[in-house]
Design a protein around this motif. Structure first.
Motif, PDB file in Angstrom:
ATOM      1  N   PHE A 161       0.805  -1.224   0.000  1.00 60.01           N
ATOM      2  CA  PHE A 161       0.000   0.000   0.000  1.00 60.01           C
ATOM      3  C   PHE A 161       0.840   1.278   0.000  1.00 60.01           C
ATOM      4  O   PHE A 161       0.305   2.376  -0.037  1.00 60.01           O
ATOM      5  CB  PHE A 161      -0.963   0.011   1.194  1.00 60.01           C
ATOM      6  CG  PHE A 161      -1.986  -1.091   1.139  1.00 60.01           C
ATOM      7  CD1 PHE A 161      -3.038  -1.010   0.242  1.00 60.01           C
ATOM      8  CD2 PHE A 161      -1.880  -2.218   1.939  1.00 60.01           C
ATOM      9  CE1 PHE A 161      -3.991  -2.022   0.166  1.00 60.01           C
ATOM     10  CE2 PHE A 161      -2.823  -3.233   1.879  1.00 60.01           C
ATOM     11  CZ  PHE A 161      -3.879  -3.147   0.985  1.00 60.01           C
ATOM     12  N   LEU A 167      -1.100   7.025   1.096  1.00 61.78           N
ATOM     13  CA  LEU A 167      -2.314   6.829   1.884  1.00 61.78           C
ATOM     14  C   LEU A 167      -2.978   8.148   2.273  1.00 61.78           C
ATOM     15  O   LEU A 167      -4.063   8.149   2.838  1.00 61.78           O
ATOM     16  CB  LEU A 167      -1.985   6.025   3.153  1.00 61.78           C
ATOM     17  CG  LEU A 167      -1.474   4.600   2.896  1.00 61.78           C
ATOM     18  CD1 LEU A 167      -0.925   3.980   4.170  1.00 61.78           C
ATOM     19  CD2 LEU A 167      -2.578   3.735   2.311  1.00 61.78           C
ATOM     20  N   ARG A 216      -6.683   7.148   3.435  1.00 62.12           N
ATOM     21  CA  ARG A 216      -7.369   6.042   2.766  1.00 62.12           C
ATOM     22  C   ARG A 216      -7.479   4.828   3.690  1.00 62.12           C
ATOM     23  O   ARG A 216      -6.524   4.467   4.361  1.00 62.12           O
ATOM     24  CB  ARG A 216      -6.586   5.615   1.517  1.00 62.12           C
ATOM     25  CG  ARG A 216      -6.437   6.680   0.478  1.00 62.12           C
ATOM     26  CD  ARG A 216      -5.784   6.122  -0.776  1.00 62.12           C
ATOM     27  NE  ARG A 216      -4.963   7.111  -1.431  1.00 62.12           N
ATOM     28  CZ  ARG A 216      -5.435   8.151  -2.133  1.00 62.12           C
ATOM     29  NH1 ARG A 216      -6.728   8.298  -2.282  1.00 62.12           N
ATOM     30  NH2 ARG A 216      -4.611   9.023  -2.687  1.00 62.12           N
TER      31      ARG A 216
END
Lengths: 477, 477
Positions: A161, A167, A216
């Motif tokens: 990620f 993020l 996120r």
């Protein structure tokens, strides 16, 4: 306290109230030293605004009186990034009272967290709505959202990620003149000029004070599979990493540690047990969340065994066993510290170049500094390791840190640059690496860093002495 | 040509050679007007360096003589971003001769492309090694890597892999003083101060000249499933989008178009056919690359039919049929242009807010400007639509563009800001939106944009008149 600082406090008292201004020495002391106790500063006061408006008022007043502020969250910087200067010239600006989760939207996969929200609380808030914030690190019980954003924090789940940069969907921040930049709207496409959000991520509080961030959230995986494997060399580990990357998009961790790191943990942590029998030169901790679960793990490790990429492997049979694997990995820093003083380096090179770098840099260090022991461990999948050069047995720690570490650091950093890498992978620059950044940056990079700093913080009131020094003004300017 | 421009050309002749300096009026003319023929400029010369060193020499000399440069790739800007000013004060700096693919590494999933590489050539180079560069747009035969990076380009595949920002692993660029920033090393973690790569992505050539970029490549999907569906309203479309997002991580496109956009295409494109029978208010084009293929598509569309989210749907039975669906989508702009002059807006709002915005903004426009027709189509999954307000029948085009469009634009932009959105989603600011950006930005944002511009390009020689104007120096500075 300087007259300007006194005037600033007088001005802020009606704004921040009693809770928002701390001048008690005992209350301030814990925040004047970094958690590794390597940097010691002095702050005549600690300011603790409770809202964005209060931060804006604080910064505007500080700008007026030209009083520098050192923003601070959980004070878990590895590079002295949140420690005030020793001369008492700056005040600490604590964001810890701004700890509201403004919004958690499971459907949209977004959370809006204030700067003072602690990472583990963010994890919990996401889980409470069936979502996950997919970034974690050792200091999760202390590190705050503002610090994580401002340092572009990494950790053990970056592989899939990304680090914080990937993020963060938006930020709210107070600029050096006290104006508020509201960039929290989670726009997937927004090309209104330079991306201020991305500029503030990783800026270490030297350009603006991040007061909140839109983050996120991702689905909670239905299954998680963790394995421990042993291999003879890092190049084989890289080949295995590629196989995993091609087989699944859910590879979340691919960590490497040398024999000596594992041995240090086994010696230091009371009930720690080696996952595999026998002696192995390198160990791997691999985790994916693919729906194929252990079947996929068995298939990939099985063929790697057949092909000689690994010598042995075991798949965690329970969450507890997986947690045990992770405890070994996360105990390395503490365990190695018990072995004696070391020069520690958070570095990255292109992933492809890492196996060779790990071997050659260790050999080069041990040859150049006889009696030392050098080895790296960490995030092979990110091309990021923590490289420790341990002092020769019997070395006086005071002498080591004062005289030897700077020399070792320059030697290691030169190797990193030669390999096309970064001397600051996930821990940032802070005050610890400022000199090395200036020594090793190209004129272009340094010009750009200084220009941006001077533009955004012309009076140098935001986290002075961190990341980049302001160039002295040219004569006539 | 000004004396400074003449001096610059004299200085550059030995560096760039005959091919690198174009002064022939006929050869320059095509590059002085944007491809929509809305902006017309004048450039006494076009400079075409063939290497990074030549770009560096060009910029250094231009800085010395204070001659502004307008960087240009494929000249496919939608906002006049690559068109020189009309007063002849600037020269065009074409990057098209720098068109080498320096490296394509299938194993690492990386390509290093020079600024002049055309997007479709990048696609081909990736496919040649079994990889894919997952960003595409209508102008792929003209748009270049330098322009795509500098405008943070989007397109129809942003949903899964993001816009250029997410695909750029590093850049090489020439700063305003002619120094070269080499940031091509693909480091997954690098916290050496402010992220210059991210700062230059989307900077529209106003801070530095991007000369090359390291780009991420992804695996070629084994299967691709494309469907066309009809729904009564955008809110139901959003609900369906969420179902797809939760069911698979491979959703690549989720496009929406109103009945009237489809009608325009069917009327304009000779052999175009409607994918579904009957009349439907809204249409959706959905594409995923999940291994479950049509089974997953059938499952999700089937339950959506049962639940009343959609009224009808069809799954493309062949690549040709899928291409046909996409041709309908990609023909909207041309087809609507044939219906008459329109005010066009590339805008974004948070995804959740888009269905309501589409309905309410259209109604508000038609009420405010009687006789016009307003509707939006595009990337629902990204919260980004292209919103067109078509002039009332019989409107004089010259009057419409000169007098009405600015008024309509301000009205639409105010609606966007009220919805927490961006007036520049994927096309950037260029010269077209500069005034609106300055009108609608918060003081904080504008201060930051101007400060960064002034810091990185103090003499204003890089793409003048685009993105942000330099503030006049305050008295005494």
């Amino acid at each position: 306290m300087t007259p300007a600082q006194s005037a600033l406090l007088d001005c802020l008292r009606p704004v921040l109230g009693a809770k928002g201004i701390v001048t008690d020495r005992d209350a301030i002391a814990p925040w004047e030293t970094d958690w590794r106790r390597r940097f010691h500063g002095l702050a005549p006061a600690l300011l603790a605004p409770a809202s964005t408006a209060e931060v804006a008022a604080t910064v505007a007043a500080a700008a007026h009186f030209r009083v520098p502020l050192v923003p601070q969250g959980g004070n878990s910087s590895m590079v002295g990034g949140a420690t005030p200067p020793a001369d008492g010239s700056a005040l600490i600006l604590s964001l810890r009272r701004m700890n509201a989760m403004r919004r958690v939207d499971a459907e949209a996969g977004l959370a809006v967290a204030e700067a003072g929200v602690i990472l583990s609380d963010l994890h919990d808030a996401a889980l409470a709505v069936g979502r996950r914030f997919p970034l974690s690190l050792g200091a999760k019980g202390n590190a705050t959202v503002g610090g994580l954003v401002s340092t572009n924090a990494g950790g053990t789940q970056v592989l899939r990620f990304g680090s914080m940069r990937g993020l963060v969907a938006g930020v709210e921040a107070v600029l050096a003149d006290g104006s508020i930049h509201d960039g929290l709207a989670p726009l997937k496409k927004d090309n209104r000029g330079y991306d201020l959000t991305q500029l503030l991520v990783g800026a270490e509080g030297t350009l603006a004070i991040v007061t909140a961030a839109t983050l996120r959230l991702v689905p909670v995986p239905a299954t998680r599979t963790t394995a421990w494997a042993a291999t003879a060399d890092p190049q084989a580990a890289l080949a295995l990493l590629r196989r995993f990357s091609h087989a699944t998009e859910t590879l979340e961790s691919f960590e490497i540690l040398p024999r000596e790191s594992l041995a240090a943990v086994l010696a230091y942590v009371a009930d720690a047990r080696a996952p595999l029998t026998g002696e192995h030169r390198w160990h791997l901790l691999i985790e994916h969340t693919d729906e194929r679960g252990t079947a996929l793990m068995e298939e990939l490790l099985g063929s790697a065994l057949v092909d000689g990429l690994i010598a042995d492997a075991t798949i965690a049979a329970s969450d507890a066993q997986a947690a045990g694997f992770w405890r070994l990995r996360e105990s390395i820093s503490d365990s190695e510290r018990a072995l004696g003083p070391a020069s520690q380096h958070d570095l990255s090179v292109p992933v492809d170049a890492m196996p060779r770098f790990m071997i050659e840099a260790a050999a080069a260090c041990e040859a150049r500094f006889p009696g030392t022991h050098a080895s790296g461990f960490g995030h092979l999948g990110d091309g990021n390791i923590h490289f420790h050069v341990r002092a020769a047995p019997g070395t006086d720690p005071a002498r080591w840190y004062a005289e030897d570490v700077p020399v070792v650091t320059r030697f290691v950093d030169d190797l990193v640059i030669a390999a096309g890498g970064s001397i600051a992978a996930e821990h940032g620059i802070g005050q610890m690496k400022l000199g090395e950044l200036e020594r090793l940056s190209s004129p272009a990079r340094l010009t750009a860093l200084r220009a941006v700093k001077a533009a955004m913080d012309p009076h140098g009131i935001l986290n002075p002495g961190k990341l980049v020094t302001l160039a002295r003004a040219a004569p006539g300017q």
